[in-house]
Scaffold this motif. Sequence first.
Motif, PDB file in Angstrom:
ATOM      1  N   ASN A 196      43.147  39.735  33.601  1.00 19.31           N
ATOM      2  CA  ASN A 196      44.289  39.820  34.521  1.00 19.31           C
ATOM      3  C   ASN A 196      45.220  40.947  34.073  1.00 19.31           C
TER       4      ASN A 196
ATOM      5  N   ASN B  21      44.026  41.035  45.686  1.00 16.58           N
ATOM      6  CA  ASN B  21      43.673  41.556  44.364  1.00 16.58           C
ATOM      7  C   ASN B  21      43.605  43.077  44.294  1.00 16.58           C
TER       8      ASN B  21
ATOM      9  N   ILE C 260      37.491  36.394  42.923  1.00 15.17           N
ATOM     10  CA  ILE C 260      38.448  36.204  41.829  1.00 15.17           C
ATOM     11  C   ILE C 260      38.065  34.971  41.015  1.00 15.17           C
TER      12      ILE C 260
ATOM     13  N   SER D 269      43.175  42.351  38.875  1.00 12.11           N
ATOM     14  CA  SER D 269      42.311  41.694  37.889  1.00 12.11           C
ATOM     15  C   SER D 269      40.897  42.224  38.068  1.00 12.11           C
TER      16      SER D 269
END
Length: 641
Positions: A407, A480, A384, A441
């Motif tokens: 995002n 994520n 990330i 994201s």
Amino acid sequence: MQFKHPEILYALFLLLIPIIVHLFQLRKFQKVYFTNVAFLKEATLQTRKSSQIKKLLVLLTRLFLLAALVFAFAQPFTSKTTSFKKEKETVIYLDNSFSMQTKGNQGELFKRAIQDVIANVSENENITLITNDKVFKKTSIKAIKNELLTLNYTSSDLSKQAAYLKCKSFLSNKTNTLNNVILISDFQEDNTNLNILSDSTTNINFVKLNPLNKNNIAIDSVFISKVNPDLLELKVVLKNSGVSVENLPVSLFNNDKLIAKTSVEIEQKAETIFTLPNHDVINGKITINDASLQFDNTLYFNINEASKINVLSINDADDSYLKRIYNITEFNYVSAQLNTLNYNLIDSQHLIILNELKSIPLALNAALKQFIRQGGNLVIIPSIKNNNESYNTFLTNYNLSFNEIVNSEKRITSINYAHPLYNNGVFEKQVKNFQYPKVNSFYTLASKNLSAVLQYEDEKLFLGQRQNVYLFTASINQVNSSFKNSPLIVPTLYNIAKQSFKIPELYYIIGKENAFDVDTKMQQDAVLSLVKEDISMIPKQQYFNNKVVINTLEDPSVSGTYQIKNKNEIIKNVSYNYSRNESQLAYKDLSALEQVTVSNSITEVFDTIKSDTKVNALWKWFVIFALALLIIEMLILKFFK
């Protein structure tokens, strides 16, 4: 009527000489006087008339006699003028595929066809003859007779449309040429259409050879259906294209030793299972007894010592899911943190996974480039918090680069079912509606030259491939993404590893492009060879630090189990079998072809071709006519008063 030596016909002018002699009457008559003058005058008149008729008949017979002799020496003949004046080119296709093993009225179709071609083509006639795997260009039957008699069947696949076009390619583009194309085959169905274009300069003849029966049983395939720690189940699939059989013996050999035998009842398809010890090395052979085609009565396979795939995961994130996927039975899995990585491990790996590294150091950058050049596979799972500059320094070598992170939630909805990762039976059918994994994201890519594997709902890439590099565009940790919980993760990562080192399969099909890897270390300029009894060949191969990639296509051309040898060292075995495409005895319907003469007799076709250019010599008849005239003249001179 035509003449071989027309210049001799000028001799016909010599016939004027006896005509001139006859007209001038050069012979003089002597007068003799008698007392009864009236009687003598009448007798003289009758004698002169009779003599003139006799002389005229003799003159005519001699004229015809001389004319017949002149015609005989000029050697007259008759022929089809348009064909005779043309140069002749003949191209013959003789099908030597395995389906021609079936028997006709006079034995195997192919062997009988060879005999008929030899018997019907003039020994010194210039022809081109092609088979599925050989070409005899611009030659004669006399020159290639011995080679034809030793021709054997081949697994080389040549459709009848391709055979026709190949024959046409051997014809010259000369004008005033009579072209003959002859295809001799059983015309087995091959899922291609015969498209014969109209061509007034070419006579196209198809000789369809018909088998006596269409019964055939084949060993279609073999695969491992079940594995446990001690045993494995080997499933054998058989197919039948004829009448059903109640009791068909099926035998299993290891090398030449019979280790199991069973029997099956088969109508169209049947299966049987053999149970074998797990982890045993087996050079297997499965056989059946079937009187029709012989090539598909045996299927070779081999089970080698288990080869493990080397996988290295370089982590900045949790790798517990990778440990579960890359089990110890099939993989040598090594996990390392970036800061404690032993760079000496890299050269021996088949697959390296960058598991959410924040950056790629320059030393690792250089090592990975060398690793990929040597045939290694790389999976990149970004973090990330990527250092895009360090990533892009590496990805630039492959025309790739990360843009800034986005995002935004995206669902992974598109699967490329045709991709090699998924086209090997991972999915029974294409899934249209399931619980799509998602990401919170992701990174966009500055280039679009990746092959799509998985995509988001807007068709942007989630996973793409370029050569040996697999690139995820999002982190797949639990925070994520839900990809770890998706059923897609196991086949995706498992198959990436499987393709990084292609362990030889149970067997390969001759004629297909086959590739497998051999785990061995070799000296410089050394090569691997495939050896089977008296057959030895060097296949196409590429050597890397940790493996040798072998590619085969047409060779080996003989089915069997081959040893992979490095000089005298046997590394492992690999099996090859003939394709079963020709086991199904179904044939094309040629009745709809308009530009083709279809026959079931080779002799009939060649007789027709010969009649088109046949020369009928007439000089013998003129000699006989001259002798007859001579006899007639003698009879006139002797009996005519």
